[in-house]
Design an enzyme around this catalytic site. Structure first.
Site, PDB file in Angstrom:
ATOM      1  N   LYS A 149       0.846  -1.178   0.000  1.00 45.95           N
ATOM      2  CA  LYS A 149       0.000   0.000   0.000  1.00 45.95           C
ATOM      3  C   LYS A 149       0.896   1.247   0.000  1.00 45.95           C
ATOM      4  O   LYS A 149       2.036   1.145   0.450  1.00 45.95           O
ATOM      5  CB  LYS A 149      -0.936  -0.013   1.195  1.00 45.95           C
ATOM      6  CG  LYS A 149      -0.333   0.498   2.513  1.00 45.95           C
ATOM      7  CD  LYS A 149      -1.393   0.741   3.545  1.00 45.95           C
ATOM      8  CE  LYS A 149      -0.913   1.729   4.568  1.00 45.95           C
ATOM      9  NZ  LYS A 149      -1.787   1.962   5.679  1.00 45.95           N
ATOM     10  N   ASP A 178      -2.618  -6.351   2.146  1.00 44.99           N
ATOM     11  CA  ASP A 178      -3.198  -5.550   3.221  1.00 44.99           C
ATOM     12  C   ASP A 178      -2.910  -6.365   4.474  1.00 44.99           C
ATOM     13  O   ASP A 178      -3.540  -7.399   4.704  1.00 44.99           O
ATOM     14  CB  ASP A 178      -4.707  -5.368   3.040  1.00 44.99           C
ATOM     15  CG  ASP A 178      -5.277  -4.449   4.115  1.00 44.99           C
ATOM     16  OD1 ASP A 178      -4.794  -4.529   5.262  1.00 44.99           O
ATOM     17  OD2 ASP A 178      -6.184  -3.668   3.820  1.00 44.99           O
ATOM     18  N   HIS A 179      -1.939  -5.906   5.279  1.00 43.61           N
ATOM     19  CA  HIS A 179      -1.456  -6.794   6.341  1.00 43.61           C
ATOM     20  C   HIS A 179      -2.532  -7.069   7.391  1.00 43.61           C
ATOM     21  O   HIS A 179      -2.419  -8.029   8.140  1.00 43.61           O
ATOM     22  CB  HIS A 179      -0.158  -6.271   6.966  1.00 43.61           C
ATOM     23  CG  HIS A 179      -0.321  -5.029   7.761  1.00 43.61           C
ATOM     24  ND1 HIS A 179      -0.281  -3.784   7.199  1.00 43.61           N
ATOM     25  CD2 HIS A 179      -0.534  -4.843   9.079  1.00 43.61           C
ATOM     26  CE1 HIS A 179      -0.460  -2.891   8.144  1.00 43.61           C
ATOM     27  NE2 HIS A 179      -0.615  -3.497   9.296  1.00 43.61           N
ATOM     28  N   LYS A 183      -3.699 -11.040   9.821  1.00 45.79           N
ATOM     29  CA  LYS A 183      -3.769 -11.221  11.278  1.00 45.79           C
ATOM     30  C   LYS A 183      -4.580 -12.469  11.615  1.00 45.79           C
ATOM     31  O   LYS A 183      -5.604 -12.739  10.995  1.00 45.79           O
ATOM     32  CB  LYS A 183      -4.404  -9.989  11.933  1.00 45.79           C
ATOM     33  CG  LYS A 183      -3.479  -8.775  11.908  1.00 45.79           C
ATOM     34  CD  LYS A 183      -4.117  -7.591  12.580  1.00 45.79           C
ATOM     35  CE  LYS A 183      -3.258  -6.362  12.449  1.00 45.79           C
ATOM     36  NZ  LYS A 183      -2.020  -6.417  13.237  1.00 45.79           N
ATOM     37  N   GLU A 217      -4.881   4.247  17.257  1.00 45.45           N
ATOM     38  CA  GLU A 217      -3.431   4.248  17.447  1.00 45.45           C
ATOM     39  C   GLU A 217      -3.056   5.303  18.471  1.00 45.45           C
ATOM     40  O   GLU A 217      -3.707   6.356  18.529  1.00 45.45           O
ATOM     41  CB  GLU A 217      -2.717   4.570  16.132  1.00 45.45           C
ATOM     42  CG  GLU A 217      -2.954   3.567  15.030  1.00 45.45           C
ATOM     43  CD  GLU A 217      -2.276   3.996  13.734  1.00 45.45           C
ATOM     44  OE1 GLU A 217      -1.214   3.453  13.424  1.00 45.45           O
ATOM     45  OE2 GLU A 217      -2.805   4.896  13.060  1.00 45.45           O
ATOM     46  N   HIS A 241      -7.747  -0.838   5.111  1.00 50.70           N
ATOM     47  CA  HIS A 241      -7.851  -1.749   6.255  1.00 50.70           C
ATOM     48  C   HIS A 241      -9.283  -1.863   6.795  1.00 50.70           C
ATOM     49  O   HIS A 241      -9.800  -2.963   6.959  1.00 50.70           O
ATOM     50  CB  HIS A 241      -6.933  -1.295   7.394  1.00 50.70           C
ATOM     51  CG  HIS A 241      -5.505  -1.125   6.987  1.00 50.70           C
ATOM     52  ND1 HIS A 241      -4.840  -2.040   6.208  1.00 50.70           N
ATOM     53  CD2 HIS A 241      -4.610  -0.147   7.231  1.00 50.70           C
ATOM     54  CE1 HIS A 241      -3.599  -1.633   6.009  1.00 50.70           C
ATOM     55  NE2 HIS A 241      -3.438  -0.484   6.614  1.00 50.70           N
TER      56      HIS A 241
HETATM   57  P1  NAP Z   1      11.850   3.378   2.329  1.00 53.89           P
HETATM   58  O1  NAP Z   1      12.354   3.151   3.703  1.00 53.89           O
HETATM   59  O2  NAP Z   1      11.945   4.759   1.744  1.00 53.89           O
HETATM   60  O3  NAP Z   1      12.665   2.393   1.373  1.00 53.89           O
HETATM   61  C1  NAP Z   1      12.581   2.447  -0.005  1.00 53.89           C
HETATM   62  C2  NAP Z   1      13.450   1.342  -0.589  1.00 53.89           C
HETATM   63  O4  NAP Z   1      13.379   1.420  -2.012  1.00 53.89           O
HETATM   64  C3  NAP Z   1      14.919   1.466  -0.226  1.00 53.89           C
HETATM   65  O5  NAP Z   1      15.451   0.166  -0.081  1.00 53.89           O
HETATM   66  C4  NAP Z   1      15.518   2.145  -1.458  1.00 53.89           C
HETATM   67  O6  NAP Z   1      16.890   1.867  -1.526  1.00 53.89           O
HETATM   68  C5  NAP Z   1      14.698   1.472  -2.553  1.00 53.89           C
HETATM   69  N1  NAP Z   1      14.634   2.247  -3.788  1.00 53.89           N
HETATM   70  C6  NAP Z   1      14.282   3.543  -3.934  1.00 53.89           C
HETATM   71  N2  NAP Z   1      14.378   3.912  -5.236  1.00 53.89           N
HETATM   72  C7  NAP Z   1      14.767   2.814  -5.910  1.00 53.89           C
HETATM   73  C8  NAP Z   1      15.039   2.556  -7.280  1.00 53.89           C
HETATM   74  N3  NAP Z   1      14.949   3.500  -8.222  1.00 53.89           N
HETATM   75  N4  NAP Z   1      15.426   1.319  -7.629  1.00 53.89           N
HETATM   76  C9  NAP Z   1      15.558   0.335  -6.697  1.00 53.89           C
HETATM   77  N5  NAP Z   1      15.316   0.528  -5.392  1.00 53.89           N
HETATM   78  C10 NAP Z   1      14.930   1.746  -5.006  1.00 53.89           C
HETATM   79  O7  NAP Z   1      10.350   2.927   2.148  1.00 53.89           O
HETATM   80  P2  NAP Z   1       9.538   1.864   3.046  1.00 53.89           P
HETATM   81  O8  NAP Z   1       9.019   2.560   4.229  1.00 53.89           O
HETATM   82  O9  NAP Z   1      10.356   0.638   3.220  1.00 53.89           O
HETATM   83  O10 NAP Z   1       8.281   1.576   2.105  1.00 53.89           O
HETATM   84  C11 NAP Z   1       8.341   0.753   0.970  1.00 53.89           C
HETATM   85  C12 NAP Z   1       6.925   0.580   0.416  1.00 53.89           C
HETATM   86  O11 NAP Z   1       6.120  -0.028   1.409  1.00 53.89           O
HETATM   87  C13 NAP Z   1       6.221   1.899   0.073  1.00 53.89           C
HETATM   88  O12 NAP Z   1       5.342   1.665  -0.996  1.00 53.89           O
HETATM   89  C14 NAP Z   1       5.415   2.197   1.342  1.00 53.89           C
HETATM   90  O13 NAP Z   1       4.288   2.993   1.062  1.00 53.89           O
HETATM   91  C15 NAP Z   1       4.998   0.793   1.714  1.00 53.89           C
HETATM   92  N6  NAP Z   1       4.676   0.622   3.134  1.00 53.89           N
HETATM   93  C16 NAP Z   1       5.599   0.881   4.091  1.00 53.89           C
HETATM   94  C17 NAP Z   1       5.274   0.681   5.418  1.00 53.89           C
HETATM   95  C18 NAP Z   1       6.282   0.913   6.505  1.00 53.89           C
HETATM   96  O14 NAP Z   1       5.943   0.642   7.664  1.00 53.89           O
HETATM   97  N7  NAP Z   1       7.474   1.379   6.212  1.00 53.89           N
HETATM   98  C19 NAP Z   1       3.996   0.225   5.772  1.00 53.89           C
HETATM   99  C20 NAP Z   1       3.076  -0.050   4.759  1.00 53.89           C
HETATM  100  C21 NAP Z   1       3.438   0.157   3.443  1.00 53.89           C
HETATM  101  P3  NAP Z   1      17.890   2.771  -2.407  1.00 53.89           P
HETATM  102  O15 NAP Z   1      17.582   4.191  -2.084  1.00 53.89           O
HETATM  103  O16 NAP Z   1      19.252   2.317  -1.999  1.00 53.89           O
HETATM  104  O17 NAP Z   1      17.605   2.447  -3.815  1.00 53.89           O
END
Ligand code: NAP
Length: 484
Positions: A149, A178-179, A183, A217, A241
């Site tokens: 998401k 959708d985590h 659950k 939350e 969710h």
């Molecule tokens: P993040 O911490 O910003 O990480 C993004 C990742 O993507 C990094 O590993 C980055 O590494 C890589 N990346 C960015 N540009 C890239 C490219 N051009 N080619 C290849 N890799 C690339 O983001 P995140 O929080 O993990 O979230 C990831 C996804 O999950 C998003 O869609 C977010 O909405 C979703 N999400 C996250 C959470 C959460 O709790 N974090 C919860 C629900 C959903 P490099 O910069 O080294 O490339």
């Protein structure tokens, strides 16, 4: 009770965004716990992929640090961690260019195993990744892609995302996570509804007074202020969710527990949702009281009109539910962290015990914390002195009822990733479901924008804006207390 670990086929799981926050906090620790549980076949591999330059050994240390920080499981120890590290690979790759893709091809070459590509990157990269996987011929007939998401921010963007994935992948290969659906209790909700004679005959507007779905939350927007301010509680929580929970509660029994049978029924619920009148929605924004900054300080926009809280009354126009309201609420910086679905049954038509007493059965399905299901029933208060009635909970808290197994159930991500490997889409959203959910949500948000709606401030650490209480009071109902 003996834990049953069902073997899965061997696989290569590539995590695009393998160095990101989600990978560190959820995906990698989750995979490690499955490894500890003995569910990862001997030559299964996990391959991190991102733009950062890193050797495979450096990635192994990076993953070990993440697991130490965010947790292994009961059966994990340092020796297991080393063995898990041996399964890890890393490729430096750019989703937006061709750098690194030949190395990815080399790594995957000659392995005829399940290939799962987890797109744990910004949704703007989903289309690029899909087309590059295709261009570099990295797919086989056991390929699946997992997308995170947010899946769009409205119907138009969701359709565009669906179309960009559909250019290269069949719907049967696309797993929209959708985590909440991973659950334990959410799945148990289906078991309770469809595995017992007791509930289903009463599961309709004739016997159910109303249903409440709460996802509360205590945290604020934290470091996600920028993202959150463009989204708000409606897009971030309700469209996905809460909508999914509502579907599972309200859907007709599918003919079998099969992915499309379940998803067909969920889709019918979304399509039967009534449009929501403005006075049936309360939006809120937390203020600076308590120990943290208020919403507007946190997002650095003193005039932000994005809601951090939303409560709404939702109707479903179908034979089963016409006349039974569903009350949904979710918000940040609330008094306690708690997610619960409550099915509140109607009062008896007539009490044989004399004066009218407000005793009703309530079935509460707690998602967090302390996953479990409670049914409130009315019994006689013990002791002499006549027939006084009292409500007591029949508690089905899993940890107590099922012993050790239930104390350490797989986390939602673990379960869902294993479902991807197995090729089971039951707990993943289908493209048409996501689009239908946006089609219902969009007019609500458009209405706020057209009216210049300003969210009501609410005290941090409270249970939300008073208007939400008023909304139920108008229906002579009350929100259930949000308990820790
Ligand atoms: P993040 O911490 O910003 O990480 C993004 C990742 O993507 C990094 O590993 C980055 O590494 C890589 N990346 C960015 N540009 C890239 C490219 N051009 N080619 C290849 N890799 C690339 O983001 P995140 O929080 O993990 O979230 C990831 C996804 O999950 C998003 O869609 C977010 O909405 C979703 N999400 C996250 C959470 C959460 O709790 N974090 C919860 C629900 C959903 P490099 O910069 O080294 O490339």
């Amino acid at each position: 009770m003996v834990s049953r670990v069902i073997p899965v086929d061997t696989f290569d799981l590539v995590i695009f965004g393998g160095t990101g926050d989600l990978a560190r906090r959820k995906i990698l620790p989750g995979l490690f716990r499955r490894f500890c549980a003995g569910q990862m076949p001997e030559d299964a591999r996990v391959i991190g992929a991102a733009r950062a330059e890193m050797s495979a050994d450096e990635y192994r240390s990076f993953v070990a640090d993440a697991i130490r920080e965010f947790g292994g499981g009961k059966s994990c120890d340092d020796g297991t961690l080393e063995a898990f590290q041996a399964r890890l690979e890393y490729v430096t790759v750019d989703a937006m260019g061709d750098d690194g893709w030949p190395e990815m091809v080399k790594l995957m070459d000659g392995r005829d195993v399940v290939r799962a590509y987890y797109f744990s990157v910004a949704p703007s990269l989903f289309g690029d990744l899909a087309s590059r996987l295709h261009k570099w011929e990295l797919t086989n007939d056991q390929t699946r892609i997992v997308v995170e998401k947010p899946f769009g921010r409205d119907l138009v963007t969701a359709k565009a995302l669906n179309a960009s994935l559909a250019e290269h992948f069949d719907e049967s290969q696309i797993y929209r996570i959708d985590h909440y659906l991973g659950k334990e209790t959410v799945q148990n909700l289906m078991a309770v509804r469809f595995g017992n004679m007791l509930f289903e005959p009463l599961w309709n507007s004739q016997y159910v007074d109303h249903i409440q779905i709460t996802v509360a939350e205590t945290v604020g927007v934290g470091g996600r202020g920028d993202y959150y301010d463009r989204s708000g509680a409606m897009r971030d929580m309700v469209q996905n969710h809460l909508m999914q929970l509502l579907c599972l509660i309200a859907m007709e029994p599918p003919s079998k527990f099969d992915p499309d049978a379940v998803r067909d029924e969920k889709l019918k619920v979304i399509r039967a949702l009534d449009p929501v009148a403005p006075h049936h929605v309360v939006r809120g924004q937390y203020d600076a009281s308590g120990d943290g900054p208020g919403y507007r300080e946190a997002v650095e926009d003193p005039r932000s009109r994005t809601e951090s809280y939303v409560a709404m009354k939702v109707g479903i126009s179908n034979w089963r539910w016409a006349g039974t309201p569903f009350y949904l609420r979710t918000g940040k910086r609330l008094v306690t962290r708690s997610s619960e679905i409550s099915v509140v049954f109607k009062e008896l038509n007539h009490s044989i015990f004399g004066e009218k007493q407000d005793h009703r059965n309530t079935l509460s399905i707690r998602l967090q914390p302390n996953e479990g299901i409670t049914l409130n029933v009315t019994i006689k208060e013990p002791g002499p002195g006549g027939m006084r009635l009292v409500d007591v909970p029949l508690d089905m808290t899993f940890a107590e009822a099922l012993g050790e197994d239930a104390e350490d159930p797989p986390d939602a991500y673990e379960r869902l990733i294993m479902d991807v490997i197995r090729g089971n889409q039951t707990l993943f959203m289908r493209g048409d479901e996501v689009e239908a959910a946006w089609a219902w949500t969009d007019p609500i948000i458009a209405g706020w924008e057209a009216r210049g709606d300003v969210p009501k401030p609410y005290e941090s650490g409270s249970s939300g804006p008073g208007d939400a209480v008023q909304m139920l009071a108008r229906d002579t109902r009350v929100w259930r207390e949000v308990k820790p």
